[in-house]
Design a protein around this motif. Structure first.
Motif, PDB file in Angstrom:
ATOM      1  N   CYS A 187       0.818  -1.209   0.000  1.00  0.00           N
ATOM      2  CA  CYS A 187       0.000   0.000   0.000  1.00  0.00           C
ATOM      3  C   CYS A 187       0.857   1.267   0.000  1.00  0.00           C
ATOM      4  CB  CYS A 187      -0.921  -0.019   1.224  1.00  0.00           C
ATOM      5  SG  CYS A 187      -2.065   1.364   1.256  1.00  0.00           S
ATOM      6  N   LEU A 188       1.951   1.253   0.751  1.00  0.00           N
ATOM      7  CA  LEU A 188       2.832   2.411   0.801  1.00  0.00           C
ATOM      8  C   LEU A 188       3.458   2.678  -0.577  1.00  0.00           C
ATOM      9  CD1 LEU A 188       4.090   4.592   2.576  1.00  0.00           C
ATOM     10  CD2 LEU A 188       5.969   3.010   3.027  1.00  0.00           C
ATOM     11  N   GLY A 189       3.827   1.630  -1.284  1.00  0.00           N
ATOM     12  CA  GLY A 189       4.387   1.781  -2.632  1.00  0.00           C
ATOM     13  C   GLY A 189       3.361   2.346  -3.595  1.00  0.00           C
ATOM     14  N   CYS A 190       2.129   1.927  -3.474  1.00  0.00           N
ATOM     15  CA  CYS A 190       1.062   2.442  -4.339  1.00  0.00           C
ATOM     16  C   CYS A 190       0.836   3.928  -4.070  1.00  0.00           C
ATOM     17  CB  CYS A 190      -0.216   1.645  -4.092  1.00  0.00           C
ATOM     18  SG  CYS A 190      -1.565   2.105  -5.184  1.00  0.00           S
ATOM     19  N   MET A 191       0.796   4.314  -2.787  1.00  0.00           N
ATOM     20  CA  MET A 191       0.596   5.725  -2.451  1.00  0.00           C
ATOM     21  C   MET A 191       1.795   6.561  -2.925  1.00  0.00           C
ATOM     22  SD  MET A 191      -1.437   5.350   1.225  1.00  0.00           S
ATOM     23  CE  MET A 191      -0.144   6.037   2.104  1.00  0.00           C
ATOM     24  N   TRP A 192       2.992   6.018  -2.795  1.00  0.00           N
ATOM     25  CA  TRP A 192       4.188   6.718  -3.279  1.00  0.00           C
ATOM     26  C   TRP A 192       4.096   6.917  -4.797  1.00  0.00           C
ATOM     27  CZ3 TRP A 192       7.961   9.711  -1.906  1.00  0.00           C
ATOM     28  CH2 TRP A 192       9.070   9.857  -2.726  1.00  0.00           C
ATOM     29  N   GLY A 193       3.636   5.911  -5.522  1.00  0.00           N
ATOM     30  CA  GLY A 193       3.463   6.011  -6.960  1.00  0.00           C
ATOM     31  C   GLY A 193       2.474   7.108  -7.344  1.00  0.00           C
ATOM     32  N   PHE A 194       1.364   7.175  -6.632  1.00  0.00           N
ATOM     33  CA  PHE A 194       0.377   8.230  -6.896  1.00  0.00           C
ATOM     34  C   PHE A 194       0.977   9.617  -6.624  1.00  0.00           C
ATOM     35  CE2 PHE A 194      -3.254   6.336  -8.426  1.00  0.00           C
ATOM     36  CZ  PHE A 194      -3.633   5.217  -7.699  1.00  0.00           C
ATOM     37  N   ALA A 195       1.788   9.737  -5.596  1.00  0.00           N
ATOM     38  CA  ALA A 195       2.367  11.031  -5.242  1.00  0.00           C
ATOM     39  C   ALA A 195       3.434  11.460  -6.239  1.00  0.00           C
ATOM     40  CB  ALA A 195       2.967  10.969  -3.830  1.00  0.00           C
ATOM     41  N   VAL A 196       4.217  10.527  -6.761  1.00  0.00           N
ATOM     42  CA  VAL A 196       5.349  10.851  -7.626  1.00  0.00           C
ATOM     43  C   VAL A 196       4.953  10.934  -9.103  1.00  0.00           C
ATOM     44  CG1 VAL A 196       7.599   9.996  -8.396  1.00  0.00           C
ATOM     45  CG2 VAL A 196       7.001   9.897  -6.008  1.00  0.00           C
ATOM     46  N   PRO A 244       2.684  12.526 -10.933  1.00  0.00           N
ATOM     47  CA  PRO A 244       2.529  13.826 -11.604  1.00  0.00           C
ATOM     48  C   PRO A 244       3.870  14.489 -11.910  1.00  0.00           C
ATOM     49  CG  PRO A 244       1.057  13.708  -9.732  1.00  0.00           C
ATOM     50  CD  PRO A 244       1.945  12.508  -9.674  1.00  0.00           C
ATOM     51  N   PHE A 245       4.832  14.374 -10.991  1.00  0.00           N
ATOM     52  CA  PHE A 245       6.154  14.949 -11.230  1.00  0.00           C
ATOM     53  C   PHE A 245       6.867  14.236 -12.374  1.00  0.00           C
ATOM     54  CE2 PHE A 245       5.858  17.826  -7.848  1.00  0.00           C
ATOM     55  CZ  PHE A 245       5.265  17.174  -6.773  1.00  0.00           C
ATOM     56  N   TYR A 246       6.689  12.931 -12.436  1.00  0.00           N
ATOM     57  CA  TYR A 246       7.275  12.158 -13.526  1.00  0.00           C
ATOM     58  C   TYR A 246       6.675  12.586 -14.863  1.00  0.00           C
ATOM     59  CZ  TYR A 246       8.683   8.296 -16.452  1.00  0.00           C
ATOM     60  OH  TYR A 246       9.201   7.554 -17.468  1.00  0.00           O
ATOM     61  N   MET A 247       5.378  12.805 -14.909  1.00  0.00           N
ATOM     62  CA  MET A 247       4.716  13.231 -16.148  1.00  0.00           C
ATOM     63  C   MET A 247       5.195  14.625 -16.560  1.00  0.00           C
ATOM     64  SD  MET A 247       3.022  10.691 -17.137  1.00  0.00           S
ATOM     65  CE  MET A 247       2.010  11.395 -18.402  1.00  0.00           C
ATOM     66  N   ILE A 248       5.364  15.513 -15.605  1.00  0.00           N
ATOM     67  CA  ILE A 248       5.866  16.857 -15.918  1.00  0.00           C
ATOM     68  C   ILE A 248       7.287  16.761 -16.476  1.00  0.00           C
ATOM     69  CG2 ILE A 248       6.591  19.057 -14.899  1.00  0.00           C
ATOM     70  CD1 ILE A 248       4.145  18.726 -12.984  1.00  0.00           C
ATOM     71  N   TRP A 249       8.128  15.940 -15.840  1.00  0.00           N
ATOM     72  CA  TRP A 249       9.500  15.755 -16.306  1.00  0.00           C
ATOM     73  C   TRP A 249       9.516  15.163 -17.723  1.00  0.00           C
ATOM     74  CZ3 TRP A 249      14.112  17.476 -15.632  1.00  0.00           C
ATOM     75  CH2 TRP A 249      15.202  16.777 -16.159  1.00  0.00           C
ATOM     76  N   ALA A 250       8.668  14.187 -17.984  1.00  0.00           N
ATOM     77  CA  ALA A 250       8.603  13.583 -19.319  1.00  0.00           C
ATOM     78  C   ALA A 250       8.164  14.618 -20.350  1.00  0.00           C
ATOM     79  CB  ALA A 250       7.647  12.392 -19.309  1.00  0.00           C
TER      80      ALA A 250
END
Length: 160
Positions: free
Chosen positions: A7-16, A18-24
């Motif tokens: 669950c913590l990995g899933c929440m981390w993925g949701f948090a990160v 948008p930043f990954y999409m902006i960087w891409a």
């Protein structure tokens, strides 16, 4: 990450994400500007650049640079080059007709064809050269002989 950390990995993925999409998106714009810059520099200004601002996006630039050090090139030399290019183009067509493929176990970075298929194509091209006005591979009979000898040598080498 979610499978490894629950669950913590899933929440981390949701948090990160948008930043990954902006960087891409930013890197897409950088790559677009780089490709446009290389295109303009190479085609309009005669440069031979591989990149403009993005070193990780190196282009494959193959450009014929017609230089003869200020000397005139003879017509016979130009005709020889044209004849060689025609032979090379026909050889490539013959190679492609042999259905080239990558041999991942040994040579993963270039295509190979079956020696038997290539031998058949060369034999066919020689017969066609004797029977038509416009043969494939415009080689002389001596050049065909040399080519067939080399294929025979390769077959023997393969058997060893």
């Amino acid at each position: 990450l979610a499978r490894d950390h629950g669950c913590l990995g899933c929440m981390w993925g949701f948090a990160v994400s948008p930043f990954y999409m902006i960087w891409a998106g930013i890197m897409t714009i950088v790559t677009l500007v780089d490709r446009l810059g290389v295109t303009i520099a190479n085609n309009i200004f005669g440069k031979n650049w591989l990149f403009f601002i993005d070193r990780r996006a190196k282009a494959k630039v193959y450009r014929e640079i017609p230089t003869a050090d200020g000397k005139e090139v003879s017509i016979s030399s130009v005709l020889d080059v044209h004849a060689a290019r025609e032979i090379a183009g026909d050889a490539r067509k013959m190679f492609d007709q042999c259905k080239p493929s990558f041999s991942y176990h040994d040579h993963w970075n270039w295509e190979e064809v079956s020696l038997e298929a290539l031998s058949k194509k060369v034999t066919w091209a020689r017969k066609a050269a004797l029977s038509t006005d416009k043969p494939m591979l415009e080689l002389t009979p001596e050049e065909f002989q040399i080519l067939e000898e080399r294929i025979t040598w390769a077959k023997k080498k393969k058997m060893e």
